[in-house]
Each structure stands twice: as C-alpha cells, then as structure tokens.
Design a protein around this motif. Structure first.
Motif, mmCIF file in Angstrom:
data_model
loop_
_atom_site.group_PDB
_atom_site.id
_atom_site.type_symbol
_atom_site.label_atom_id
_atom_site.label_comp_id
_atom_site.label_asym_id
_atom_site.label_seq_id
_atom_site.Cartn_x
_atom_site.Cartn_y
_atom_site.Cartn_z
ATOM 1 N N UNK A 139 0.828 -1.205 0.000
ATOM 2 C CA UNK A 139 0.000 0.000 0.000
ATOM 3 C C UNK A 139 0.861 1.253 0.000
ATOM 4 N N UNK A 140 1.945 1.230 0.763
ATOM 5 C CA UNK A 140 2.839 2.395 0.790
ATOM 6 C C UNK A 140 3.486 2.623 -0.569
ATOM 7 N N UNK A 141 3.927 1.550 -1.207
ATOM 8 C CA UNK A 141 4.562 1.681 -2.517
ATOM 9 C C UNK A 141 3.605 2.273 -3.547
ATOM 10 N N UNK A 142 2.324 1.995 -3.391
ATOM 11 C CA UNK A 142 1.323 2.485 -4.340
ATOM 12 C C UNK A 142 0.721 3.813 -3.921
ATOM 13 N N UNK A 143 1.230 4.388 -2.831
ATOM 14 C CA UNK A 143 0.747 5.693 -2.382
ATOM 15 C C UNK A 143 -0.635 5.654 -1.770
ATOM 16 N N UNK A 144 -1.002 4.530 -1.145
ATOM 17 C CA UNK A 144 -2.344 4.362 -0.612
ATOM 18 C C UNK A 144 -2.401 4.630 0.897
ATOM 19 N N UNK A 145 -3.587 4.969 1.376
ATOM 20 C CA UNK A 145 -3.787 5.361 2.768
ATOM 21 C C UNK A 145 -3.398 4.296 3.783
ATOM 22 N N UNK A 146 -3.649 2.988 3.547
ATOM 23 C CA UNK A 146 -3.268 1.985 4.554
ATOM 24 C C UNK A 146 -1.771 1.706 4.638
ATOM 25 N N UNK A 147 -0.974 2.404 3.836
ATOM 26 C CA UNK A 147 0.461 2.188 3.873
ATOM 27 C C UNK A 147 1.074 2.614 5.194
ATOM 28 N N UNK A 148 2.297 2.161 5.451
ATOM 29 C CA UNK A 148 2.957 2.454 6.721
ATOM 30 C C UNK A 148 3.091 3.951 6.985
ATOM 31 N N UNK A 149 3.219 4.741 5.924
ATOM 32 C CA UNK A 149 3.330 6.200 6.068
ATOM 33 C C UNK A 149 2.154 6.891 5.389
ATOM 34 N N UNK A 150 1.018 6.216 5.371
ATOM 35 C CA UNK A 150 -0.206 6.727 4.752
ATOM 36 C C UNK A 150 -0.010 7.113 3.283
ATOM 37 N N UNK A 151 0.918 6.421 2.645
ATOM 38 C CA UNK A 151 1.141 6.648 1.227
ATOM 39 C C UNK A 151 2.039 7.822 0.904
ATOM 40 N N UNK A 152 2.568 8.497 1.907
ATOM 41 C CA UNK A 152 3.372 9.700 1.678
ATOM 42 C C UNK A 152 4.863 9.408 1.589
#
Length: 322
Positions: free
Chosen positions: A84-97
């Motif tokens: 999710x983080x790699x794809x810039x998505x909200x559930x990513x470890x850094x909210x996609x940022x």
C-alpha cells in the motif's frame, strides 16, 4: 542439529523467499505503470537483511536505505501495508506519503528507510545512544551500502559510537557497484581498515551465505548487549538488477556473464535450500510448496493495495515538521 535448528533455518528460508517474491512483484508493478516513483530492488541481497535481523529481537532497532524493502520485511513488516505504501495508498505504513524509499515501522523497531546515502547513520547512532542512556540492552543496526563510505557523517558517528561504547552494529552491504561504477574505482584501501581506525572490530562476510551472515551478526549483537560497544560487518553481496528499476541496459558497467554467474552459483536461496536438502530437512517438493504459499500471500497483498483508497487530501498536512 536439533529440531529447533531445522525450524529456524526453514523460517529463515521462508523470509528470504518472501523478500525475493515481494521484489519481483514490485518490479512487475513498476514496469506495468501501476506504481508511482522509482524503486531500488533488493533481489540477490536477501541473505544480508534476513541474516542480520534474525539475530535481533523485536524491540531492537534498525535504520534502512533507499534499497530498503528487504530490511523492512526482515525486521517484521507486513505485506499489505508495504505494498500500500509503494502504491501511495492510505493503509500504507506512512499513509502513502513515504513511498518506496521512506518506509518506517516503529512497531517492529524499523526507524525508517532513507533516500540520502548514509542518511541513517546519525539516526541509528542516536538510537544506540538512547538505549544506553535509558539503561536498556536494546541494539541498533545501521544498514548502508558501500557508497556511504564516501560520506563524512558516517565517520563522525562511528567515532562517537567507539568513544561512548554504544550498542550499534554498522552493516555495510557491499554489492560491488556504487550506482553505475565498480566500488574498486572509487574506494581506496580495505573497507575494514576504516572502522579499524576507530578501534571498531570488523568482520568481512560472504553476504550470499545467510548462515555466515547470521553467525557474524549474532557475535556482534552479543558484543553490543554486553556493553562492549560497536561492531562493523562488511557483507559482500550482489544486486541482480540495476541500480533502480529503470536501469535496464547495464552492459556499459558490468557484463551479463557476471550477472548470470552470481545468479547460478552464489544465489542465497539456492545455497540455503541445497544445504537444507542435503541434511534431509526439506525436499524440493517442500521448497516448491513454500514458494506457492508465499506467492499466494503476495498476490493477496497486491490485490489489497490496488483496491485500497488514496489518502485524503488533508493528509498532506499531517506528520509534517519544520
């Protein structure tokens, strides 16, 4: 060896396999234009991250690099928030940022990947100082490539770590090429001479042999926990792909024959798998089953990430510091 040893090395193999399949999937996401930004693949270097992190506790710390997916996963990161983080998505470890080069997971002691060459050295050394000041026996590992040996800040913090006997392990992943140049063209002398100047003990290890890496890391961790101070590990390894996913034609700085030789003779998964088969711990069918199960987990995580929502526009104002 005991049944516990068998379980340990099978688990280590699974971890390396998971990293390999993760990175192959990242490559596919990028080449199919579904992933924003570049990514620096860890394929071929899995034995370093897993060999070192398997010698750590969950509450120990690491800092990572721009080629950091393997470190994150080896320290305990989960597949779904990683993708999710790699794809810039909200559930990513850094909210996609953060994206590929800035993944952090404090819950597993991962203080973050860093796009700046050698950028984690100060963070890791500060973490080790914190552990010493708080009176814990936590250890910090600082991963970096051999290119970071050209950064002056690394020597400043190693000097401090040696003076104050900080519980830190500096792990140099020497994959032989600083972007597009052989390290031998830009680095004078022996790498171990550099930490040696500060009185920091150094071991040069076969970074393709996870058993050797794990043994060296175990010794360094024991030294750090007992208050004896920092250690330095040189893990000689090889990246099978280019400097980043866009580095396709590499013939001007290394040959295809060299790449194929490392893949065929020095692959960390082949080496450990063969060693376990020779001991009767696992069959080829068992290895194939592990591969299928790991690929299924990857497929599920990618589907989750692709369907996950993008972060809200207001998210851009969160976790911003000046």
């Amino acid at each position: 060896m005991s049944e516990a040893d068998q379980e340990k090395w099978v688990s280590i193999y699974k971890k390396m396999l998971g990293i390999r399949l993760f990175e192959l999937q990242v490559e596919e996401l990028y080449t199919s234009a579904r992933m924003p930004g570049l990514s620096h693949l860890y394929i071929g270097e899995e034995a370093v991250a897993v060999g070192v992190c398997s010698a750590l506790r969950n509450d120990d710390y690491i800092t990572s690099t721009h080629r950091g997916h393997g470190h994150c996963l080896a320290k305990g990161a989960s597949l779904k928030p990683m993708f999710a983080e790699l794809l810039g998505k909200q559930p990513g470890y850094c909210q996609g940022k953060g994206g590929s080069m800035h993944i952090a997971d404090p819950s597993t002691g991962n203080l973050g990947a860093n796009a700046i060459v050698g950028g984690g050295a100060g963070i890791a050394t500060g973490s080790a100082l914190s552990s010493k000041m708080r009176g814990t026996d936590q250890v910090t590992v600082c991963f970096f490539g051999e290119g970071a040996l050209g950064q002056g800040s690394l020597y400043e913090v190693m000097n401090m770590a040696a003076l104050w006997k900080l519980p830190i392990i500096y792990v140099c992943e020497n994959n032989l090429y600083t972007e597009y140049t052989s390290f031998r063209e830009v680095m004078a002398g022996d790498i171990c001479d550099r930490p040696g100047a500060f009185g920091i003990p150094c071991e040069s290890l076969d970074g393709q042999d996870v058993r050797e890496v794990h043994a060296g890391a175990t010794r360094a961790v024991a030294r750090a926990r007992s208050g004896e101070g920092p250690s330095f590990l040189v893990c000689n390894t090889y990246r099978y792909r280019g400097h980043h996913v866009g580095d396709i034609d590499r013939g001007y700085y290394r040959s295809k024959e060299e790449e194929e030789e490392w893949k065929e003779i020095r692959d960390p998964l082949k080496l450990l798998g063969s060693w376990m088969r020779d001991r009767g711990w696992i069959t080829q069918e068992g290895l194939d089953q592990m591969h299928n199960e790991a690929q299924l987990a990857i497929d599920e995580a990618v589907e989750f990430a692709l369907e996950a929502p993008l972060p809200d526009a207001q998210e851009v104002y969160n976790h911003v510091y000046a």
